[in-house]
Design an enzyme around this catalytic site. Structure first.
Site, PDB file in Angstrom:
ATOM      1  CB  CYS A 114      -4.517   7.472   5.983  1.00 35.27           C
ATOM      2  SG  CYS A 114      -3.726   7.900   7.542  1.00 35.27           S
TER       3      CYS A 114
ATOM      4  N   GLY B 295      -9.421  -5.970  10.016  1.00 35.14           N
ATOM      5  CA  GLY B 295      -8.318  -5.274  10.676  1.00 35.14           C
ATOM      6  C   GLY B 295      -8.227  -5.627  12.146  1.00 35.14           C
TER       7      GLY B 295
ATOM      8  CD  GLN C 136      -2.720   1.453   2.351  1.00 39.61           C
ATOM      9  OE1 GLN C 136      -2.165   1.822   3.383  1.00 39.61           O
ATOM     10  NE2 GLN C 136      -4.021   1.263   2.268  1.00 39.61           N
TER      11      GLN C 136
HETATM   12  C1  LIG Z   1      -3.711   0.931  14.342  1.00 46.18           C
HETATM   13  C2  LIG Z   1      -4.306   1.077  12.960  1.00 46.18           C
HETATM   14  C3  LIG Z   1      -3.473   1.285  11.870  1.00 46.18           C
HETATM   15  C4  LIG Z   1      -4.019   1.420  10.588  1.00 46.18           C
HETATM   16  N1  LIG Z   1      -3.179   1.606   9.532  1.00 46.18           N
HETATM   17  C5  LIG Z   1      -3.687   1.688   8.265  1.00 46.18           C
HETATM   18  C6  LIG Z   1      -2.837   1.797   7.129  1.00 46.18           C
HETATM   19  O1  LIG Z   1      -1.600   1.819   7.228  1.00 46.18           O
HETATM   20  N2  LIG Z   1      -3.439   1.871   5.910  1.00 46.18           N
HETATM   21  C7  LIG Z   1      -4.808   1.838   5.748  1.00 46.18           C
HETATM   22  O2  LIG Z   1      -5.304   1.897   4.620  1.00 46.18           O
HETATM   23  N3  LIG Z   1      -5.621   1.709   6.813  1.00 46.18           N
HETATM   24  C8  LIG Z   1      -5.096   1.611   8.044  1.00 46.18           C
HETATM   25  N4  LIG Z   1      -5.932   1.432   9.105  1.00 46.18           N
HETATM   26  C9  LIG Z   1      -7.376   1.207   8.867  1.00 46.18           C
HETATM   27  C10 LIG Z   1      -7.656  -0.296   8.702  1.00 46.18           C
HETATM   28  O3  LIG Z   1      -7.001  -0.811   7.573  1.00 46.18           O
HETATM   29  C11 LIG Z   1      -9.160  -0.579   8.565  1.00 46.18           C
HETATM   30  O4  LIG Z   1      -9.652   0.090   7.438  1.00 46.18           O
HETATM   31  C12 LIG Z   1      -9.940  -0.112   9.805  1.00 46.18           C
HETATM   32  O5  LIG Z   1      -9.289  -0.519  10.992  1.00 46.18           O
HETATM   33  C13 LIG Z   1     -11.375  -0.686   9.777  1.00 46.18           C
HETATM   34  O6  LIG Z   1     -11.366  -2.087   9.769  1.00 46.18           O
HETATM   35  P1  LIG Z   1     -11.613  -2.959  11.119  1.00 46.18           P
HETATM   36  O7  LIG Z   1     -12.905  -2.491  11.710  1.00 46.18           O
HETATM   37  O8  LIG Z   1     -11.663  -4.378  10.617  1.00 46.18           O
HETATM   38  O9  LIG Z   1     -10.471  -2.690  12.034  1.00 46.18           O
HETATM   39  C14 LIG Z   1      -5.418   1.327  10.394  1.00 46.18           C
HETATM   40  C15 LIG Z   1      -6.246   1.125  11.504  1.00 46.18           C
HETATM   41  C16 LIG Z   1      -5.722   1.006  12.789  1.00 46.18           C
HETATM   42  C17 LIG Z   1      -6.647   0.765  13.942  1.00 46.18           C
END
Ligand SMILES: Cc1cc2nc3c(=O)[nH]c(=O)nc-3n(C[C@H](O)[C@H](O)[C@H](O)COP(=O)(O)O)c2cc1C
Length: 328
Positions: free
Chosen positions: A101, A225, A71
């Site tokens: 982001c 995630g 990414q």
């Molecule tokens: C600690 C953390 C770091 C994340 N880093 C990224 C990242 O580097 N790139 C990205 O596209 N999304 C990032 N996200 C978002 C996740 O990829 C995801 O879209 C979000 O957590 C929702 O999914 P979930 O409910 O399954 O956690 C991050 C989220 C968290 C909590």
């Protein structure tokens, strides 16, 4: 199976890119535990394009985690194209563009979710990457910047028109952070509006949630995630549930072995001390919601090397085994 451009992925479950977590050791574990596709965390296109050593390290990969998505984030089309080429030469099997982001440091440069409010710039970025590489290309978005600006369906059409092979939707506005539940119905709306595969994401914490997300939205894949940080077995458990088989919960010894393997893999690249520090956050995720974890979670902050980590983990899992034996 999930088809993204020329890439056939053996199942439709994708580990979400997560800064600070989805490094090579974690990706190797998650892949072994059943994820169809794993991704690096967001990598600065500018850093790659300028050949910064620290940024290039994010591209380190291993055959056992393949296929690997890299990414990239940035707002400059040329730098993004150059970064995509460097990632492709470094062994990426898929390029994902971060357009979700919401972190200030990122959006103030016009990158990440800032692109959701500048669709002309977003189109230039996606098209530049599309032109430079035949690799499967995905774009990961939130549902928009805020309710007052372009919505997910408009953004999705731009992404499709620019030649992306799939899109990933985390259905919250960037302005909302994580403060409201993910709105899965927006995934269904986007799915209806485009022909490319749509990967749904947001609030999948149980295997049943993944199946429900698919059923309610018709999405082609599910990205997980935080649910996978807490329960790395969620991928294989979801597949069992999909086949109508019983879900197997990992035994305590298996959980403990995974923690120690994670630590040892991390220490191979970071060294003992840095790996122990990096494990603090990981341990908090792995033990979230487990019984009697309060004392252990307090202790985690004092972990500083292999010895203190092994001691804390040993103590906690012995207390869990005893509690299990007593039926408490
Ligand atoms: C600690 C953390 C770091 C994340 N880093 C990224 C990242 O580097 N790139 C990205 O596209 N999304 C990032 N996200 C978002 C996740 O990829 C995801 O879209 C979000 O957590 C929702 O999914 P979930 O409910 O399954 O956690 C991050 C989220 C968290 C909590």
């Amino acid at each position: 199976m999930l088809q993204i451009g020329s890439l056939s992925i053996e199942n439709s479950l994708v580990m979400a890119p997560m800064a600070g977590y989805t490094n090579l050791p974690f990706r190797l574990l998650i892949k072994r535990l059943g994820a169809g596709l794993v991704m690096t965390e967001m990598v600065s296109a500018m850093g790659l394009a300028m050949g910064q050593k620290k940024t290039l390290e994010y591209l380190k990969s291993h055959e056992d985690e393949k296929p690997l998505g890299v990414q990239i984030f940035g707002a400059d089309p040329q730098a993004m194209a150059r970064a995509a080429m460097i990632a492709a030469e470094g062994g990426a099997d898929l390029i994902d563009i971060n357009m979700g982001c919401p972190v200030r440091k990122v959006v103030k440069t016009g990158s990440g979710a800032a692109l959701l409010r500048d669709l002309k710039k977003a189109a230039a970025v996606i098209s530049a990457v599309r032109r430079i590489t035949p690799l499967p290309l995905t774009v990961k978005i939130r549902a928009g910047w805020s309710p007052k600006e372009s919505g997910a369906c408009d953004i999705a059409r731009v992404i499709e028109d620019c030649g992306a092979d799939a899109l990933i939707l985390h259905p919250r506005f960037a302005s909302q952070g994580f403060s409201v539940p993910a709105q899965w119905e927006w995934i269904a709306q986007v799915k209806e509006g485009v022909k490319i595969p749509v990967i749904g994401n947001g609030d999948v914490f149980e295997p049943s949630h993944a199946l429900e997300l698919k059923a309610r939205t018709g999405c082609d894949g599910v990205m997980i995630g935080r649910g996978a940080l807490r329960n790395p077995w969620i991928f294989s458990q979801t597949m069992s549930l999909e086949k109508g088989e019983a879900i197997r919960e990992p035994a305590l010894q298996e959980r403990k072995a995974l923690i120690m393997e994670h630590f040892h893999l991390l220490s191979e690249t970071l060294g003992d001390k840095r790996a122990a520090l990096a494990m603090r956050g990981v341990l908090l995720s792995y033990t979230k919601g487990l019984p009697h974890s309060g004392r252990f979670r307090e202790k985690v902050t004092s972990i500083k090397d292999c010895g203190t980590l092994a001691e804390a983990v040993d103590l906690y899992f012995s207390s869990l085994s005893e509690a299990q034996a007593c039926g408490s």
